[in-house]
Scaffold this active site. Structure first.
Site, mmCIF file in Angstrom:
data_model
loop_
_atom_site.group_PDB
_atom_site.id
_atom_site.type_symbol
_atom_site.label_atom_id
_atom_site.label_comp_id
_atom_site.label_asym_id
_atom_site.label_seq_id
_atom_site.Cartn_x
_atom_site.Cartn_y
_atom_site.Cartn_z
ATOM 1 N N HIS A 91 0.958 -1.299 -0.028
ATOM 2 C CA HIS A 91 -0.141 -0.015 -0.257
ATOM 3 C C HIS A 91 0.787 1.381 -0.127
ATOM 4 O O HIS A 91 1.945 1.048 0.333
ATOM 5 C CB HIS A 91 -0.868 0.149 1.245
ATOM 6 C CG HIS A 91 -0.323 0.031 2.362
ATOM 7 N ND1 HIS A 91 0.211 -0.942 3.057
ATOM 8 C CD2 HIS A 91 -0.671 1.004 3.459
ATOM 9 C CE1 HIS A 91 0.538 -0.611 4.269
ATOM 10 N NE2 HIS A 91 0.148 0.634 4.624
ATOM 11 N N HIS A 93 1.274 3.993 1.945
ATOM 12 C CA HIS A 93 1.852 4.758 2.920
ATOM 13 C C HIS A 93 3.317 4.915 2.843
ATOM 14 O O HIS A 93 4.110 3.911 2.431
ATOM 15 C CB HIS A 93 1.415 4.115 4.232
ATOM 16 C CG HIS A 93 -0.119 4.242 4.961
ATOM 17 N ND1 HIS A 93 -0.817 3.476 5.727
ATOM 18 C CD2 HIS A 93 -0.627 5.161 4.190
ATOM 19 C CE1 HIS A 93 -1.908 4.055 5.578
ATOM 20 N NE2 HIS A 93 -1.913 5.073 4.869
ATOM 21 N N ASP A 95 5.729 4.614 4.989
ATOM 22 C CA ASP A 95 6.599 3.492 5.637
ATOM 23 C C ASP A 95 6.535 2.290 4.955
ATOM 24 O O ASP A 95 7.152 1.350 5.239
ATOM 25 C CB ASP A 95 6.351 3.562 7.307
ATOM 26 C CG ASP A 95 4.747 2.934 7.403
ATOM 27 O OD1 ASP A 95 3.745 3.371 6.737
ATOM 28 O OD2 ASP A 95 4.815 2.070 8.501
ATOM 29 N N HIS A 96 5.947 2.251 3.571
ATOM 30 C CA HIS A 96 5.729 1.144 2.725
ATOM 31 C C HIS A 96 6.195 1.422 1.438
ATOM 32 O O HIS A 96 6.848 0.388 0.753
ATOM 33 C CB HIS A 96 4.395 0.509 2.972
ATOM 34 C CG HIS A 96 4.092 0.281 4.223
ATOM 35 N ND1 HIS A 96 4.353 -1.273 4.627
ATOM 36 C CD2 HIS A 96 3.582 0.718 5.399
ATOM 37 C CE1 HIS A 96 3.631 -1.304 5.762
ATOM 38 N NE2 HIS A 96 3.350 -0.028 6.468
ATOM 39 N N HIS A 149 -7.654 -0.528 5.479
ATOM 40 C CA HIS A 149 -6.494 0.479 5.991
ATOM 41 C C HIS A 149 -6.244 1.517 4.953
ATOM 42 O O HIS A 149 -6.231 2.589 5.492
ATOM 43 C CB HIS A 149 -5.329 -0.654 6.131
ATOM 44 C CG HIS A 149 -3.984 0.285 6.945
ATOM 45 N ND1 HIS A 149 -4.012 1.023 7.975
ATOM 46 C CD2 HIS A 149 -2.940 0.555 6.193
ATOM 47 C CE1 HIS A 149 -3.003 1.659 7.842
ATOM 48 N NE2 HIS A 149 -1.976 1.332 6.997
ATOM 49 N N ASP A 168 -0.318 -4.019 6.065
ATOM 50 C CA ASP A 168 -1.078 -3.405 7.239
ATOM 51 C C ASP A 168 -2.386 -3.754 7.441
ATOM 52 O O ASP A 168 -3.175 -3.062 8.173
ATOM 53 C CB ASP A 168 -0.969 -2.073 7.415
ATOM 54 C CG ASP A 168 0.671 -1.375 7.667
ATOM 55 O OD1 ASP A 168 1.390 -2.044 7.866
ATOM 56 O OD2 ASP A 168 0.832 -0.101 7.623
ATOM 57 N N HIS A 206 4.341 -4.640 10.676
ATOM 58 C CA HIS A 206 4.831 -3.985 11.910
ATOM 59 C C HIS A 206 4.963 -4.990 13.191
ATOM 60 O O HIS A 206 4.212 -6.150 13.345
ATOM 61 C CB HIS A 206 3.653 -2.914 12.413
ATOM 62 C CG HIS A 206 3.754 -1.758 11.487
ATOM 63 N ND1 HIS A 206 4.785 -0.453 11.536
ATOM 64 C CD2 HIS A 206 3.099 -1.447 10.260
ATOM 65 C CE1 HIS A 206 4.396 0.058 10.666
ATOM 66 N NE2 HIS A 206 3.425 -0.158 9.748
HETATM 67 FE FE FE Z 1 2.668 0.809 8.222
HETATM 68 ZN ZN ZN Z 2 -0.003 1.608 6.714
#
Ligand code: FE
Ligand code: ZN
Length: 290
Positions: A91, A93, A95-96, A149, A168, A206
Site C-alpha cells: 500500500h 503509506h 513507511d511502505h 486500511h 498493514d 509492523h
Molecule cells: Fe505501516
Molecule cells: Zn500503513
C-alpha cells in the site's frame, strides 16, 4: 487430528492451550521446511516496521516487500549476498513505499503495486489487481485486494510456499487502522485472508504484537489460547525477538479482529448475538481508543 485449530467456542482451557502450542510448533517446523523455494529474510527498521526480502534461489530473483528504509534494505541484501530485482508494494503509506525510488535508482528493480492505487505508488511499473497471479522467478504470487486500511491495499500470497505478505491489513493479534475504508470493507478483507489454510505463514508490516495482546486480553479475557500466546509474546519481546511471522491458524485462535463470532468477545463488549460486522466495528473502535 492433532494440530487442527479448535472450533470457535470450544470452552476447555486445556484444549485451548494444547492447540496453541501445536500451532506454534507447526509454524516453526514450517519455517524450517520452507526456507527452500522462497527464502525470507526479515529485518526490523524505523521504529516498529519490518522489512522483508524474499529470494527465489532457483531463479536468482529477490524482492523486498515494501520499502520502509533503503539503508536497512541494502544492508539486508549485502548480508545475504542478494541483488534486488523487485519491489512488491502492499500500500502507498510512506513507511511502505518511501524508499521505492531510491532503491529503484540503485538496483533498477521492477516495482509492483495495486492498479487501483497506482498514482500513489512511487515508480510503479507493474499494476496488479485482485486474483492476478504475478510471476516472480519460478514462483507465483496471488494478489488479493484487501481494502480497509487504505483503499488500494493488496496482499501477496505465495500459495506453493504457504506464505502471505499482508502489509498493514492483518497484524499478529491485530488489524490495520481504518484510515480509508469502512468496517464492512475491512471485515471482508480479513475474511479473504482467513480463508487461507491455517498453516499459511503470515508476514505483516509492523511489530505491534505486545500492545495488541494487551487490547486483545481486554476484550476476550476468557480465551485461554490468547492468554497463553500473550505470555509467549512477552517472553519473546523480553529477549528482543520478533513475534512476526504469525500464521493464519494462530490468528484464527487468538486475534479478536477475526473472532467477532466469539461469545466471550461479544459479551465483553456488550454485543451478544450481534451482526459480525457490528462486532468487528466495535472491536476496532475500542482499539482506536484503547
Ligand atoms: Fe505501516
Ligand atoms: Zn500503513
Amino acid at each position: 487430528m492433532i494440530g487442527d485449530v479448535a472450533p470457535l467456542g470450544l470452552a476447555n482451557p486445556f484444549v485451548f492451550r494444547y492447540v496453541y502450542r501445536e500451532e506454534l510448533e507447526r509454524r516453526d517446523k514450517l519455517l524450517e521446511i520452507r526456507s527452500m523455494a522462497l527464502q525470507v529474510h526479515q529485518f526490523p527498521c524505523r521504529s516498529d516496521n519490518y522489512g522483508f526480502l524474499a529470494h527465489d534461489p532457483d531463479a536468482g530473483v529477490t524482492a523486498c516487500i515494501d520499502t520502509p528504509d533503503a539503508g536497512a534494505t541494502n544492508a539486508g541484501l549485502k548480508e545475504k549476498g542478494w541483488r534486488l530485482t523487485h519491489i512488491l508494494n502492499t500500500h502507498h503509506h510512506g513507511d511502505h513505499t518511501g524508499a521505492n525510488l531510491e532503491l529503484k535508482e540503485r538496483w533498477g528493480c521492477t516495482i509492483v503495486g495495486a492498479a487501483n492505487d497506482a498514482e500513489r505508488i512511487p515508480g510503479i511499473e507493474v499494476k496488479v489487481s485482485d486474483g492476478d497471479l504475478y510471476e516472480f522467478g519460478s514462483l507465483q504470487a496471488k494478489v488479493f485486494e484487501v481494502p480497509g486500511h487504505t483503499m488500494g491495499h493488496i496482499a501477496y500470497y505465495f500459495e506453493s510456499e504457504c506464505i502471505a505478505f499482508v502489509g498493514d491489513t492483518l497484524f499478529a493479534l491485530g488489524c490495520g487502522r481504518l484510515f480509508e475504508g469502512t468496517p464492512e470493507m475491512m471485515w471482508t478483507s480479513l475474511q479473504k485472508l482467513m480463508a487461507l489454510p491455517d498453516e499459511t505463514v503470515v508476514y505483516c508490516g509492523h511489530e505491534y504484537t505486545q500492545a495488541n495482546a494487551q487490547f486483545a486480553l481486554s476484550v476476550e479475557p476468557g480465551n485461554e489460547s490468547l492468554v497463553a500466546r500473550s505470555k509467549e509474546i512477552d517472553d519473546l519481546r523480553a529477549q528482543g525477538l520478533p513475534t512476526v511471522p504469525t500464521t493464519i491458524g494462530l490468528e484464527r485462535a487468538t486475534n479478536p479482529f477475526v473472532r467477532p463470532m466469539s461469545e466471550n468477545l461479544q459479551s465483553t463488549i456488550g454485543l451478544n448475538g450481534a451482526d459480525l460486522v457490528a462486532v468487528f466495528a466495535e472491536t476496532r473502535n475500542r482499539k482506536d481508543n484503547f
